[in-house]
Design a protein around this motif. Structure first.
Motif, mmCIF file in Angstrom:
data_model
loop_
_atom_site.group_PDB
_atom_site.id
_atom_site.type_symbol
_atom_site.label_atom_id
_atom_site.label_comp_id
_atom_site.label_asym_id
_atom_site.label_seq_id
_atom_site.Cartn_x
_atom_site.Cartn_y
_atom_site.Cartn_z
ATOM 1 N N UNK A 122 0.832 -1.216 0.000
ATOM 2 C CA UNK A 122 0.000 0.000 0.000
ATOM 3 C C UNK A 122 0.857 1.253 0.000
ATOM 4 N N UNK A 123 1.956 1.230 0.758
ATOM 5 C CA UNK A 123 2.846 2.392 0.786
ATOM 6 C C UNK A 123 3.405 2.669 -0.600
ATOM 7 N N UNK A 124 3.882 1.637 -1.279
ATOM 8 C CA UNK A 124 4.426 1.810 -2.626
ATOM 9 C C UNK A 124 3.369 2.365 -3.571
ATOM 10 N N UNK A 125 2.152 1.857 -3.440
ATOM 11 C CA UNK A 125 1.063 2.331 -4.306
ATOM 12 C C UNK A 125 0.714 3.783 -3.998
ATOM 13 N N UNK A 126 0.636 4.129 -2.704
ATOM 14 C CA UNK A 126 0.303 5.502 -2.299
ATOM 15 C C UNK A 126 1.340 6.505 -2.791
ATOM 16 N N UNK A 127 2.601 6.059 -2.909
ATOM 17 C CA UNK A 127 3.677 6.946 -3.351
ATOM 18 C C UNK A 127 3.845 6.946 -4.875
ATOM 19 N N UNK A 128 2.970 6.231 -5.557
ATOM 20 C CA UNK A 128 3.046 6.173 -7.015
ATOM 21 C C UNK A 128 4.180 5.309 -7.522
ATOM 22 N N UNK A 129 4.598 4.338 -6.705
ATOM 23 C CA UNK A 129 5.746 3.500 -7.055
ATOM 24 C C UNK A 129 5.367 2.039 -7.276
ATOM 25 N N UNK A 130 4.093 1.787 -7.440
ATOM 26 C CA UNK A 130 3.624 0.405 -7.562
ATOM 27 C C UNK A 130 4.349 -0.351 -8.672
ATOM 28 N N UNK A 131 4.587 0.312 -9.780
ATOM 29 C CA UNK A 131 5.252 -0.326 -10.922
ATOM 30 C C UNK A 131 6.732 -0.572 -10.656
ATOM 31 N N UNK A 132 7.308 0.209 -9.738
ATOM 32 C CA UNK A 132 8.761 0.190 -9.553
ATOM 33 C C UNK A 132 9.224 -0.634 -8.359
ATOM 34 N N UNK A 133 8.312 -1.006 -7.475
ATOM 35 C CA UNK A 133 8.660 -1.855 -6.339
ATOM 36 C C UNK A 133 8.101 -3.246 -6.609
ATOM 37 N N UNK A 134 8.972 -4.214 -6.748
ATOM 38 C CA UNK A 134 8.567 -5.573 -7.110
ATOM 39 C C UNK A 134 8.604 -6.469 -5.864
ATOM 40 N N UNK A 135 7.415 -6.785 -5.336
ATOM 41 C CA UNK A 135 7.297 -7.721 -4.228
ATOM 42 C C UNK A 135 7.240 -9.119 -4.830
ATOM 43 N N UNK A 136 8.268 -9.909 -4.614
ATOM 44 C CA UNK A 136 8.433 -11.152 -5.363
ATOM 45 C C UNK A 136 8.108 -12.408 -4.572
ATOM 46 N N UNK A 137 7.835 -12.279 -3.276
ATOM 47 C CA UNK A 137 7.557 -13.465 -2.475
ATOM 48 C C UNK A 137 8.790 -14.343 -2.338
ATOM 49 N N UNK A 138 8.567 -15.577 -1.848
ATOM 50 C CA UNK A 138 9.684 -16.503 -1.693
ATOM 51 C C UNK A 138 10.218 -16.895 -3.061
ATOM 52 N N UNK A 139 11.541 -16.898 -3.218
ATOM 53 C CA UNK A 139 12.160 -17.243 -4.502
ATOM 54 C C UNK A 139 13.301 -18.232 -4.285
#
Length: 240
Positions: A114-131
């Motif tokens: 939500x923080x990334x989305x609120x800051x307009x960074x949704x496209x630029x922050x990649x939450x990738x989960x377990x890899x």
């Protein structure tokens, strides 16, 4: 401390714990310092690095000419990923086309998304989960950034250095055990996203500095070397 009274040797993994034990615990026991718990670097090795880098970026939806920051850790308050998101905002405000990779299980209940989305960074922050492909993700990245509040020993930093990534990390006892500010990476104050962004730009903008920090020898942290050191220490106890 009561167990220390019955202990012959106390092994620590960072200098600050070493100093504390030497000062406050049983003065008769031996106190030793080792370089972490040992790292198996084999899982990070990749072949055809340029091919892997290009393919990984394509799969992530990141342009080939963009710069990528990475922090490998569980998504939770202690790992403090919000600091990195704010640092990314600082970098974007300065006109830099940068991305942030955050591989790791998410325990934040979507708070950081939500923080990334609120800051307009949704496209630029990649939450990738377990890899299981951390080596490939590191290879696709340009720099490691680490933001944890508390750390016993920053294995993810050592892994990044093995993968030829410069490191900018928050100053905590686990990070200070590895990073000597200005020598093999940079340390920044806790939650100072502005300073972190400045350090990232400093390294990215200086080819000589970048190359020096991207070629740090981490052999001392290998599992086999740590195991050898522990064995030698235990032999000292046996002899006593």
């Amino acid at each position: 401390k009561w167990m220390a009274k019955m202990t012959d040797m106390f092994i620590t993994i960072n200098p600050e714990d070493y100093d504390r034990v030497k000062k406050d615990f049983n003065q008769k026991m031996q106190v030793k310092l080792i370089h972490g718990i040992g790292v198996n670097f084999d899982r990070l090795d990749v072949e055809e690095r340029n091919v892997v880098r290009k393919k990984c970026r394509e799969e992530l939806g990141v342009p080939q000419d963009a710069q990528i920051l990475i922090y490998v850790a569980e998504i939770l308050k202690n790992k403090n990923q919000q600091m990195l998101i704010y640092a990314l905002q600082e970098l974007h405000d300065k006109g830099r086309n940068m991305y942030l990779l955050l591989p790791g299980p998410d325990h934040s209940k979507g708070e950081f998304h939500k923080l990334a989305e609120d800051l307009g960074l949704k496209e630029y922050v990649k939450f990738l989960g377990w890899r299981s492909d951390i080596g490939s993700l590191m290879n696709a990245s340009d720099m490691c950034v680490a933001s944890s509040i508390r750390e016993g020993f920053g294995i993810n930093i050592v892994e990044a250095q093995y993968c030829h990534l410069p490191v900018v990390a928050v100053s905590n006892r686990g990070h200070r055990a590895i990073i000597k500010d200005g020598e093999n990476g940079f340390l920044v104050p806790m939650n100072d996203s502005k300073i972190m962004a400045e350090r990232v730009l400093e390294v990215m903008g200086n080819k000589e500095l970048y190359n020096r920090l991207a070629n740090i020898n981490v052999d001392e942290y290998k599992c086999e070397n740590i195991a050898k050191t522990i064995y030698e220490y235990l032999q000292e106890v046996v002899k006593v």
